[in-house]
Design an enzyme around this catalytic site. Structure first.
Site, mmCIF file in Angstrom:
data_model
loop_
_atom_site.group_PDB
_atom_site.id
_atom_site.type_symbol
_atom_site.label_atom_id
_atom_site.label_comp_id
_atom_site.label_asym_id
_atom_site.label_seq_id
_atom_site.Cartn_x
_atom_site.Cartn_y
_atom_site.Cartn_z
ATOM 1 N N GLY A 143 74.814 -35.781 -0.441
ATOM 2 C CA GLY A 143 76.243 -35.802 -0.727
ATOM 3 C C GLY A 143 76.661 -35.193 -2.049
ATOM 4 O O GLY A 143 77.752 -34.635 -2.165
ATOM 5 N N ASP A 186 81.213 -46.395 -2.817
ATOM 6 C CA ASP A 186 81.879 -47.166 -1.761
ATOM 7 C C ASP A 186 81.521 -48.642 -1.954
ATOM 8 O O ASP A 186 82.148 -49.333 -2.748
ATOM 9 C CB ASP A 186 81.470 -46.607 -0.394
ATOM 10 N N LYS A 208 86.087 -45.384 -4.508
ATOM 11 C CA LYS A 208 87.054 -46.041 -3.636
ATOM 12 C C LYS A 208 87.553 -47.305 -4.305
ATOM 13 O O LYS A 208 86.748 -48.111 -4.796
ATOM 14 C CB LYS A 208 86.409 -46.408 -2.294
ATOM 15 N N PHE A 217 88.177 -43.095 4.885
ATOM 16 C CA PHE A 217 86.978 -42.277 5.074
ATOM 17 C C PHE A 217 87.290 -40.812 4.816
ATOM 18 O O PHE A 217 88.117 -40.216 5.488
ATOM 19 C CB PHE A 217 86.379 -42.462 6.469
ATOM 20 N N VAL A 218 86.616 -40.253 3.820
ATOM 21 C CA VAL A 218 86.898 -38.870 3.418
ATOM 22 C C VAL A 218 85.689 -37.971 3.669
ATOM 23 O O VAL A 218 84.548 -38.432 3.695
ATOM 24 C CB VAL A 218 87.302 -38.799 1.927
ATOM 25 N N ASP A 242 79.997 -36.061 4.094
ATOM 26 C CA ASP A 242 79.863 -35.800 5.528
ATOM 27 C C ASP A 242 80.396 -36.930 6.380
ATOM 28 O O ASP A 242 80.568 -38.059 5.924
ATOM 29 C CB ASP A 242 78.377 -35.631 5.876
HETATM 30 P P1 IMP Z 1 77.691 -47.109 -0.870
HETATM 31 O O1 IMP Z 1 76.214 -47.391 -0.949
HETATM 32 O O2 IMP Z 1 78.384 -48.005 0.122
HETATM 33 O O3 IMP Z 1 78.390 -47.054 -2.189
HETATM 34 O O4 IMP Z 1 77.841 -45.727 -0.145
HETATM 35 C C1 IMP Z 1 77.519 -44.579 -0.738
HETATM 36 C C2 IMP Z 1 77.250 -43.523 0.303
HETATM 37 O O5 IMP Z 1 77.955 -43.771 1.525
HETATM 38 C C3 IMP Z 1 77.766 -42.215 -0.204
HETATM 39 O O6 IMP Z 1 76.786 -41.552 -0.959
HETATM 40 C C4 IMP Z 1 78.141 -41.506 1.071
HETATM 41 O O7 IMP Z 1 77.036 -40.815 1.603
HETATM 42 C C5 IMP Z 1 78.531 -42.604 2.039
HETATM 43 N N1 IMP Z 1 79.999 -42.798 2.097
HETATM 44 C C6 IMP Z 1 80.707 -43.865 1.707
HETATM 45 N N2 IMP Z 1 82.025 -43.690 1.904
HETATM 46 C C7 IMP Z 1 82.152 -42.451 2.427
HETATM 47 C C8 IMP Z 1 83.283 -41.667 2.849
HETATM 48 O O8 IMP Z 1 84.462 -42.044 2.767
HETATM 49 N N3 IMP Z 1 82.996 -40.440 3.341
HETATM 50 C C9 IMP Z 1 81.736 -39.945 3.445
HETATM 51 N N4 IMP Z 1 80.659 -40.642 3.064
HETATM 52 C C10 IMP Z 1 80.856 -41.889 2.562
HETATM 53 MG MG MG Z 2 76.710 -39.578 4.028
#
Ligand code: IMP
Ligand code: MG
Length: 179
Positions: free
Chosen positions: A43, A102, A130, A151-152, A158
């Site tokens: 990402g 996220d 977020k 969701f972006v 992706d």
């Molecule tokens: P976390 O561990 O929940 O903070 O998620 C981090 C990972 O989730 C990011 O590196 C992204 O790959 C994926 N992710 C979380 N939200 C989004 C979104 O809105 N769009 C795309 N990927 C996301």
């Molecule tokens: Mg991803």
């Protein structure tokens, strides 16, 4: 691809303008420090490429890949570290780059793991944060943009491995998200 967006949040020019500011701040903060940047793939690939070229400091770059998604849109919390032996963590100042904060599970897991390799410091830089409540608070040191809890995709982000090459960041149409 653009048709799959509900709306564009940041076009390429606004992203790059913001990266100029962020890179300036990082450059000031890391002057006289031995900087190792660790980019979390896939990402942060495009973000890292544009950001690092705006930081005129000697630095080392490492990448690591973690997976927590299993092809869905919610995080599972189980991290699979595909590569976690960056050569230059001990005694160095680490700047961790990720695409989006996220739930925070990814960044917390990576940061905890890197701590065991005795860095001098670890800071976190994310392209997007977020705005939402998180089970465990994570305060990134550098944030390019705060966004709502939607969701972006695009600019590295992706949905099921698609849309990473969109030059802008936008909200994906809800009817395309598989529930
Ligand atoms: P976390 O561990 O929940 O903070 O998620 C981090 C990972 O989730 C990011 O590196 C992204 O790959 C994926 N992710 C979380 N939200 C989004 C979104 O809105 N769009 C795309 N990927 C996301
Ligand atoms: Mg991803």
């Amino acid at each position: 691809m653009q048709d799959d967006l509900d709306r564009v949040l940041f076009d390429q020019a606004s992203i790059l303008r913001r990266l100029d500011e962020l890179a300036g701040q990082i450059t000031r903060d890391y002057r006289d420090r031995e900087l190792t940047v660790i980019a979390i793939l896939n990402g942060s690939l495009i973000f890292a490429a544009d950001l690092l070229r705006r930081i005129p400091l000697p630095l080392k770059l490492d990448c690591l890949s973690v997976a927590s998604y299993h092809g869905r849109w919610q995080t599972s919390g189980d991290m699979i570290f595909r590569q976690i032996s960056p050569p230059d963590v001990a005694g160095r100042h680490i700047l961790l780059l990720d695409d989006i904060l996220d739930s925070g599970l990814t960044i917390n897991a990576v940061r905890d793991k890197l701590h065991t390799a005795n860095p001098r410091s670890i800071r976190v830089c994310v392209l997007l944060r977020k705005l939402k409540t998180r089970a465990r608070a994570v305060e990134p040191d550098y944030v390019a943009f705060d966004i709502a809890d939607e969701f972006v995709v695009g600019y590295g982000l992706d949905y099921m491995e698609q849309y990473r090459n969109l030059p802008c960041i936008g909200v994906l149409r809800k009817d395309l998200l598989r529930q």
